[in-house]
Design an enzyme around this catalytic site. Structure first.
Site: not given
Length: 340
Positions: A94, A124, A131, A221
């Site tokens: 990413d 993003e 994450y 995405e």
């Protein structure tokens, strides 16, 4: 990271001996294009995706990972290793996508495309931060253990296969349209199996908030790959498209690498990812490739059937209603079909 090209594109000239304010001189062309100095809609399809992205903005702070830490202890050793590996890859990949967006936006003057890429870069960032949180959850908030794991994993052969293939394709890339094919493959194929494997946690009522974030990220995405397809189709008129054999070859290679990636890491002791589930994920990767080929007006390569109703990512296409116990609604406004 390169920033999106400004509409004005001023030339800034330094003059020695003056203050910083006086050192900046804006040069305007003698015969300027007036449309450079105000917004004009030139790309209605991209403008729609920008509006959709704005409507569905979300932040990592909206997701509260209550309960997910307890669920980590319910995973087998093989399952925990597998999901740690997936999120190490997704986090690294990413960030690579984010670093490359500035270079793509600099190719265009249409404000709709530039404005869209601003929105994509913003979301993003949210992906990257989520994450980070999920990785810590999987390591019971032991940051040192997470750091050591990532350092030892980032060059794993399964990850290197993707990175090496992509680097080689970028080096031999002959045209701007081919760069967009690579972006479509990165976001549309190289994430597909991971998103599907994470979604299988939902069918076992595990890591509920991680699954919510996976819903949001995979839908984002889907928007991003759709935007790349639209740009490839409609806004690269001055550049020759790669021949069909080249495009099919890139898709075939990417699918083979993605299927090899998930096969090499799949746990053997899992009640979450059964052999049937892994076969469904592999079919889904092929189906995703065929669908993306359709978006760029090419015939399917694999003729893979669509996932059946029990496939966990298909649950994301149904209408959802926020209830009192949800940390964040994962309902997505607009009519973008999710193929991730």
């Amino acid at each position: 990271m390169d920033s999106a090209a400004p509409a004005l594109s001023p030339a800034l000239t330094a003059h020695t001996g003056h203050s910083a304010t006086a050192d900046l001189a804006i040069q305007i062309p003698k015969c300027p294009d007036p449309e450079r100095y105000f917004y004009t809609s030139q790309c209605p399809d991209i403008n729609h995706l920008r509006s959709l992205s704005i409507l569905n903005r979300w932040l990592e702070t909206e997701l509260v990972f209550v309960g997910d830490e307890e669920d980590v202890s319910k995973l087998s050793e093989g399952e925990l290793s597998f999901y740690r590996f997936l999120f190490a890859f997704l986090s690294a990949a990413d960030d690579l996508v984010t670093e490359n967006l500035g270079g793509l936006s600099g190719l265009f003057e249409q404000k709709d495309i530039l404005h869209y890429y601003v929105e994509q870069e913003c979301i993003e960032v949210a992906h990257s931060r989520v994450y980070n949180i999920i990785q810590l959850v999987l390591f019971h908030n032991n940051d040192q253990a997470r750091r050591e794991y990532v350092a030892g994993t980032i060059n794993h052969p399964a990850i290197r296969a993707k990175v090496d293939w992509l680097e080689a394709r970028v080096r031999e890339c002959a045209s701007v349209p081919e760069k967009f094919i690579l972006m479509i493959l990165i976001e549309g194929i190289f994430f597909a199996a991971s998103f599907a494997a994470i979604a299988y946690l939902r069918t076992n009522n595990l890591l509920r908030v991680t699954c919510q974030s996976n819903d949001l990220i995979s839908r984002d995405e889907a928007v991003h790959t759709t935007a790349s397809c639209y740009i490839y189709n409609n806004y690269l008129g001055g550049h020759a498209k790669p021949p069909p054999d080249r495009v099919y070859g890139l898709f075939r290679q990417a699918v083979e690498i993605e299927i090899g990636f998930i096969r090499s890491q799949a746990p053997t002791d899992s009640h979450i990812l059964s052999p049937a589930a892994l076969a469904a994920i592999e079919n889904y990767v092929r189906f995703s490739a065929d669908r993306l080929l359709g978006l760029i007006h090419m015939k399917p390569l694999f003729s893979a059937p669509p996932p059946d109703a029990s496939f966990p990512l298909s649950l994301m296409s149904t209408d959802k209603h926020t209830n009192f116990f949800e940390c964040r609604s994962t309902s997505y406004a607009g009519a973008v079909v999710n193929d991730l």
